[in-house]
Design a protein around this motif. Sequence first.
Motif, short mmCIF file in Angstrom:
data_model
loop_
_atom_site.label_atom_id
_atom_site.label_comp_id
_atom_site.label_asym_id
_atom_site.label_seq_id
_atom_site.Cartn_x
_atom_site.Cartn_y
_atom_site.Cartn_z
N VAL A 36 1.55 9.41 8.23
CA VAL A 36 0.48 9.19 7.26
C VAL A 36 -0.84 9.21 8.04
N GLY A 55 0.80 -1.22 0.00
CA GLY A 55 0.00 0.00 0.00
C GLY A 55 0.83 1.28 0.00
N ALA A 103 7.98 -5.89 12.96
CA ALA A 103 7.66 -5.20 14.22
C ALA A 103 6.19 -4.82 14.24
N ASP A 104 5.64 -4.83 15.44
CA ASP A 104 4.28 -4.34 15.62
C ASP A 104 4.39 -2.96 16.27
N VAL A 105 4.03 -1.92 15.53
CA VAL A 105 4.23 -0.56 16.06
C VAL A 105 3.16 -0.14 17.06
N LEU A 148 -2.42 1.92 18.29
CA LEU A 148 -2.05 1.69 16.89
C LEU A 148 -1.78 3.01 16.15
N ARG A 207 4.26 -6.15 10.40
CA ARG A 207 4.24 -7.24 11.39
C ARG A 207 4.72 -8.58 10.85
N GLY A 240 -5.23 -2.23 -0.04
CA GLY A 240 -5.97 -3.21 0.75
C GLY A 240 -6.94 -2.57 1.73
N ARG A 241 -6.63 -1.37 2.19
CA ARG A 241 -7.50 -0.69 3.16
C ARG A 241 -8.89 -0.44 2.55
N ALA A 253 0.81 2.91 9.54
CA ALA A 253 0.38 1.55 9.93
C ALA A 253 -1.00 1.34 9.35
N GLY A 254 -1.61 0.22 9.65
CA GLY A 254 -2.98 -0.01 9.19
C GLY A 254 -3.92 0.91 9.95
N GLY A 255 -5.12 1.08 9.39
CA GLY A 255 -6.11 1.95 10.06
C GLY A 255 -6.92 1.17 11.08
N SER A 291 -5.03 10.92 7.30
CA SER A 291 -6.21 10.65 6.47
C SER A 291 -6.95 11.96 6.21
#
Length: 253
Positions: free
Chosen positions: A141, A18, A63-65, A114, A39, A192-193, A92-94, A143
């Motif tokens: 990043v 993404g 890593a998991d932020v 997150l 991750r 993908g989001r 990171a993901g939303g 939105s």
Amino acid sequence: MDLQIAGKTALVTGASRGIGFAIAEGLVAEGARVVIAARTQAALDSAAERLGEGGGEVFAVAADVSSAKGVLKLVATAREHVGVIDILVANAGGPPAGASSAVDDASWARASELTLMSAVRLSRAVLAEMRERGWGRIVNVTSLAVKQPVAELTLSNVMRSAVTAFARTLANEVADSGVTVNNVAPGYTATGRIEQLFSDDYARARLVASIPAKRFGEPREIAAAALYLCSQQAAYVTGQTLVVDGGMVASTY
Ligand code: NAD
């Protein structure tokens, strides 16, 4: 345009796909040495392989932020690979969708870790060295939701606005040190989001019809804005949010 960041080091989180991947790709093309994080090791390794195809230096660190431990370990490992971090792209993901009345305390806490705390912790982990060296770029990043809340995206609307306020506060604190702190705010972008939030064709077609540009953005179009904020040329731009949304946010300011 040469962004004058060749040889700089960069850490891009949420970069296995993404928007994060596209930003990492742009940084590699500019000659930066890039650490990418997400991750899942397998997805990251495949991303690093594609990013390194042109001969660029790319390192993949799983890593998991969304945890303090994850961020600390990530930054320590990134330093082992490339040394001091010059450019941080916090992504990171939303958080999941949900109307205000439907979000419980645990979901608020997870979204804070997150989205907000990942940006806070990543910035904190790299800031001292950037200030010492008198050069640094931090780009979050966020939105378009920071300008115009999106229905059903309560957690994203609130947490990204908090990131924006954090970035402005930090930007003011470090403005005299050569370190800039900015945000890039994507509109609806083909990743993908979008699949995750709008799973059926009808919902996606209605969404596209509502965008003035009548199409989704491409990840590389969001990346172009982020790359500008990472550049030498953007040295006098700080505390700002650059919205890249095909005209979706229609307000004057
Ligand atoms: P995406 O889901 O395609 O990619 C997210 C990336 O973050 C992936 O690499 C994923 O593995 C990684 N990631 C997720 N959780 C993580 C965690 N806890 N620790 C480390 N890595 C993690 O998302 P995208 O579309 O590229 O969007 C990037 C950001 O921009 C997201 O926060 C998203 O909500 C936001 N955004 C996206 C759009 C859009 O239309 N795509 C619009 C506005 C805002």
